[in-house]
Each structure stands twice: as structure tokens, then as C-alpha cells.
Design an enzyme around this catalytic site. Structure first.
Site, PDB file in Angstrom:
ATOM      1  N   GLU A 295     -15.137  30.486  44.293  1.00 13.97           N
ATOM      2  CA  GLU A 295     -14.845  29.124  43.828  1.00 13.97           C
ATOM      3  C   GLU A 295     -14.545  28.226  45.031  1.00 13.97           C
ATOM      4  O   GLU A 295     -15.008  27.081  45.106  1.00 13.97           O
ATOM      5  CB  GLU A 295     -13.655  29.143  42.873  1.00 13.97           C
ATOM      6  CG  GLU A 295     -13.140  27.773  42.462  1.00 13.97           C
ATOM      7  CD  GLU A 295     -11.637  27.751  42.286  1.00 13.97           C
ATOM      8  OE1 GLU A 295     -11.000  26.798  42.770  1.00 13.97           O
ATOM      9  OE2 GLU A 295     -11.104  28.693  41.675  1.00 13.97           O
ATOM     10  N   HIS A 296     -13.783  28.750  45.992  1.00 13.45           N
ATOM     11  CA  HIS A 296     -13.467  27.975  47.195  1.00 13.45           C
ATOM     12  C   HIS A 296     -14.690  27.799  48.085  1.00 13.45           C
ATOM     13  O   HIS A 296     -14.906  26.720  48.654  1.00 13.45           O
ATOM     14  CB  HIS A 296     -12.341  28.659  47.974  1.00 13.45           C
ATOM     15  CG  HIS A 296     -10.992  28.506  47.349  1.00 13.45           C
ATOM     16  ND1 HIS A 296     -10.068  27.598  47.789  1.00 13.45           N
ATOM     17  CD2 HIS A 296     -10.418  29.136  46.286  1.00 13.45           C
ATOM     18  CE1 HIS A 296      -8.968  27.676  47.042  1.00 13.45           C
ATOM     19  NE2 HIS A 296      -9.164  28.603  46.127  1.00 13.45           N
TER      20      HIS A 296
ATOM     21  N   GLU B 189      -2.930  30.517  49.456  1.00 16.65           N
ATOM     22  CA  GLU B 189      -2.644  30.153  48.067  1.00 16.65           C
ATOM     23  C   GLU B 189      -1.872  31.270  47.374  1.00 16.65           C
ATOM     24  O   GLU B 189      -0.930  31.017  46.621  1.00 16.65           O
ATOM     25  CB  GLU B 189      -3.951  29.878  47.324  1.00 16.65           C
ATOM     26  CG  GLU B 189      -3.754  29.469  45.865  1.00 16.65           C
ATOM     27  CD  GLU B 189      -5.068  29.213  45.153  1.00 16.65           C
ATOM     28  OE1 GLU B 189      -5.078  29.296  43.902  1.00 16.65           O
ATOM     29  OE2 GLU B 189      -6.087  28.954  45.831  1.00 16.65           O
TER      30      GLU B 189
ATOM     31  N   HIS C  95     -12.611  34.193  42.586  1.00 14.32           N
ATOM     32  CA  HIS C  95     -11.777  33.078  43.020  1.00 14.32           C
ATOM     33  C   HIS C  95     -12.135  32.639  44.441  1.00 14.32           C
ATOM     34  O   HIS C  95     -12.199  31.441  44.742  1.00 14.32           O
ATOM     35  CB  HIS C  95     -10.306  33.486  42.949  1.00 14.32           C
ATOM     36  CG  HIS C  95      -9.362  32.395  43.357  1.00 14.32           C
ATOM     37  ND1 HIS C  95      -8.270  32.620  44.158  1.00 14.32           N
ATOM     38  CD2 HIS C  95      -9.353  31.074  43.088  1.00 14.32           C
ATOM     39  CE1 HIS C  95      -7.628  31.489  44.365  1.00 14.32           C
ATOM     40  NE2 HIS C  95      -8.267  30.527  43.733  1.00 14.32           N
TER      41      HIS C  95
END
Length: 447
Positions: free
Chosen positions: A65-66, A144, A62
Site C-alpha cells: 500500500e505504501h 508506523e 500493507h
């Protein structure tokens, strides 16, 4: 030029077609023409998700992904967003247990830009990846996590139930968001190694759907992606096999400041890509898919013991899928009363199965959901990638609707009888504390 074949429309495909190609470096390409509107969707799936992570480094898929939006060799900083949106397009990326995807929907005449952008970061992201971008996105992901998990009512339910449903050490035991400790521990070299291992053309599927010229599109793909070297260092994900039945009821009670008591449960169900999984999807739709479902009618309308009741399917290919039950109680109602009513409905359904009317309604609902996905260029591009990455055949996306419609009522009853049992679930109970609990009880006293 890459080699490929043209697919003719298959039975049950609704006339949709797709062509498949493979570059010399291993990149799989799927194209689907659709000239209804002058737009094109680009979707790139990398075969890497949280199931590929190791203990102590959760959340890396994850996080990466950023990082993919933090610039590459020829696109600095926030340039990817600026170029796509400046051209009238939209874009994003997501991470799951089983994959990471990136996607753009563009005016058709801007397709080349989207392909160039995706190729640039696949081929040259390491040239721009440094400590500053690493720290920046580490903080974004931690934020997040706070906003979506740690600081919202019931926010950790998904994480808690997943950890209960999949045992310690299982590749699906942790969720893609990762832990704060592991995010803090991730180093720049961890990220670089992760990229070199998984962000290679031979570990990806690229689909392009919409108002395209296939020959020109393939020429652009070869031009921009063809020189990116493949990488052979990837290890297969750990085995996600588990017994069909948990064998006991796993349970956790959480006392938090939430607005209402809640009963949540995860049932172990068949793997995605099987006929049994489609049957389970129909069963959960009949039981908890919307306001016409059995659980909504029983708990919300008739008994008025709940304010919301839903039952949905999390499809997974590398591990058993999960049936997610989520019931929020009415003021003053105890969870055991809800649980008893749920078990009563599930037992009745397992014994009798769905009625003809329920089958027709559930299949129509699932058919509409599938057609909604396949009817947009972005949705179809995503499904073509999904079936290529997880099942090896993108053409399966075009016949998925028919497979759902072919399932019989007896198959639905059988999967419910075999799987929707108290000894095959992980249960999460929320009990309100403090202010939220006091307000709930006061509301109950006024009624």
C-alpha cells in the site's frame, strides 16, 4: 466501450442508484451519479489483504500500500500526492485483513486526473519499483508499527487479541501491520511477485461517485485502464472457516506501563453479510455503543468502576466477525470486579433481549452511521467497492440500511444468547507496572 446496465432505485435505497460495467480485462466498474456538489470520488479496491499472506511474509499487503505512493512509470517519487493535492483533491490508501483500497476525492473537473493516476500505477508501478523505494517504505512501515503498536499504551491489544481469537495457521491470525522480522525479510522480488499477482484489473473494483457524466467517465476508464493486461496467477485465500463457538475462554495477562488496568475481549460472531451479523451489530450497540449503552450506564455511571466501556463489531466476510469489548478501570478497581459485572449484563441481555426503546435507539444510531457513509461521495464509493469485492454485488450497499431496520428484537436476543458467552471469547487483561501503576494507586488513595 464497456458493457453495463443501469440500476433503478431499489426499495430501501433512499433513491440512490449505481450502474455496473466490466472491461474486457476484467476490471469491474461501478458508477453512481450525485450532482449535489461539484466533486467526484474515485475508489479502487484490490482483492488482497493480510489474509492472502503466507507465513514469513506478513505485512506485505500493507507494505505494498505504501509502495503504491512511491511513483510509477510516468509519476515520479511523491508525484501522486503532489498532483492530487495541487488539483484541490485529497487522497489516501488503507489495508485490512480482506482488501487494500486507494481513493481520491477531487473537484469534478479534475476527475480525469485521478483516473489517469490510478491507471498509471496499476499498469506501470514495476517500472519504478527499486531497492531505494523498497527500503524507504520498509522503514516508514516499521516506524508506523512503532508509533501505533509498540510504543503506545495498549498498542498491541489488537494484535494480541486477534492472535488469540484466530488459531495459529488461520489466515486472520496475524494483523495487516505485520511483524518486524517479516518486514525485514521481505525482498524486492517478493514485492514484484506480489504486485504481479494481485495488482491486476481482474482483481480490482473501481467505483466513481459524484458529479460525473457516466458516458465520459466510462470513456476515460476504458482509455486509461483498458490496455492493462489481466493476470491469472492469484490463489484464493486460505479457508477462514471456524466453529461458531470457541468452546473455552482464552486468556492472556499483559503487564506493561499503562495508565490503568484494562479488560479487553473478542467474541466470535457471525460473518459479515448475514442477517445474524446485523443482529449482532444491534446487540453490541445496545450493550456498548456510546454513553446511553448498558455497559456505560452500569460501569461508568452507576458503579463508577470504569472510566470507559465500549463494545463494537469488527465485520469480517472471510472469517467470523469479532465483537470487541474494551473497558478501562477506575483507579484501584480490580479486573475481576469488572468482568463479573460485564458477565452479569451480558447474561441479563441474553435472557431478556433489548427493550423496544433500546431497539429503536440502536437501529437509529446504526441507520445514521450508514447514512453518513452513503451520504458522502467518498463513503458511498467505498461501500460500493466493499460489497462488490466481498459479496459480489455493489447494489447491496444501497439497501444495507433497510436490512438493519428489518432485524427484530428476538433475533438480537438470540444472537446474544448464542454468542456473547464466556466460553466464546478471547480475553486480554492489562495490569500496570512501574510508574503508571504507582500513580494510579496514589490517585485512588486521594479520592
Amino acid at each position: 466501450m464497456p458493457m453495463g446496465h443501469t440500476a433503478t432505485a431499489q426499495a430501501g435505497s433512499g433513491g440512490l442508484t449505481a450502474t455496473e460495467h466490466r472491461l474486457a480485462n476484467g476490471l469491474r466498474v461501478v458508477l453512481s451519479e450525485d450532482h449535489l456538489t461539484p466533486v467526484a470520488a474515485v475508489c479502487l479496491w484490490y482483492d488482497v489483504g493480510s489474509r492472502h499472506e503466507v507465513e514469513g511474509r506478513t505485512g506485505l499487503a500493507h507494505l505494498f500500500e505504501h509502495l503504491m505512493f512511491q511513483g510509477s512509470k510516468q509519476v515520479q517519487g511523491n508525484g501522486h500526492f503532489e498532483l492530487v493535492q495541487g488539483a484541490g483533491g485529497s487522497l489516501n490508501g488503507t489495508t485490512s485483513f480482506e482488501r487494500t483500497n486507494y481513493f481520491e476525492t477531487m473537484p469534478a473537473h479534475q476527475l480525469e486526473l485521478a483516473l489517469w493516476l490510478e491507471a498509471d500505477r496499476m499498469g506501470s508501478l514495476l517500472a519504478a519499483l527499486d531497492d531505494e523505494s523498497m527500503e524507504n517504505q520498509r522503514d516508514v512501515v516499521k516506524n508506523e508499527r512503532r508509533q501505533r503498536y509498540d510504543n503506545v499504551p495498549y498498542g498491541t491489544a489488537f494484535e494480541r487479541l486477534t492472535a488469540l481469537a484466530y488459531p495459529e495457521g488461520h489466515p486472520y491470525h496475524h494483523t495487516p501491520i505485520g511483524s518486524m522480522a517479516d518486514l525485514d525479510a521481505a525482498t524486492l522480488e517478493d514485492a514484484r511477485h506480489f504486485f504481479r499477482t494481485y495488482y491486476a484489473p481482474n482483481n480490482a473494483v473501481l467505483s466513481v461517485v459524484g458529479d460525473i457524466d457516466p458516458e465520459q467517465t466510462l470513456a476515460w476508464i476504458e482509455k486509461y485502464f483498458g490496455s492493462i493486461p489481466s493476470h491469472d496467477g492469484k490463489q484464493p485465500p486460505r479457508d477462514g472457516t471456524l466453529p461458531e463457538i470457541i468452546g473455552e475462554q482464552l486468556r492472556e495477562v499483559v503487564e506493561e506501563e499503562v495508565p490503568a488496568r484494562a479488560l479487553m475481549a473478542a467474541y466470535r460472531l457471525p460473518h459479515d453479510g448475514t442477517r445474524e451479523c446485523d443482529a449482532a451489530d444491534i446487540a453490541l450497540t445496545v450493550l456498548g455503543g456510546g454513553e446511553s449503552s448498558r455497559l456505560h450506564n452500569r460501569l461508568v455511571r452507576r458503579d463508577r468502576t470504569a472510566v470507559a466501556a465500549g463494545f463494537g463489531l469488527l465485520r469480517l466476510a472471510g472469517a467470523p466477525s469479532l465483537g470487541w469489548l474494551d473497558v478501562k478501570t477506575s483507579a484501584g478497581v480490580e479486573v475481576p470486579d469488572i468482568e463479573s459485572a460485564v458477565d452479569d449484563e451480558l447474561a441479563r441481555f441474553a435472557a431478556e433481549g433489548p427493550t423496544a426503546e433500546e431497539m429503536e435507539r440502536a437501529q437509529a444510531q446504526l441507520e445514521r452511521e450508514w447514512l453518513d457513509r452513503l451520504g458522502t461521495v467518498a463513503g458511498r464509493a467505498d461501500e460500493l467497492c466493499r460489497y462488490a469485492v466481498l459479496f459480489g454485488d455493489p447494489q447491496l450497499a444501497l439497501t444495507a440500511v433497510q436490512r438493519v431496520l428489518d432485524v427484530t428484537a428476538e433475533e438480537v436476543r438470540a444472537v446474544a444468547q448464542a454468542r456473547l458467552r464466556p466460553d466464546n471469547r478471547a480475553v486480554l487483561v492489562y495490569e500496570p507496572t512501574g510508574t503508571a501503576h504507582s500513580e494510579q494507586e496514589e490517585e485512588g488513595a486521594d479520592q
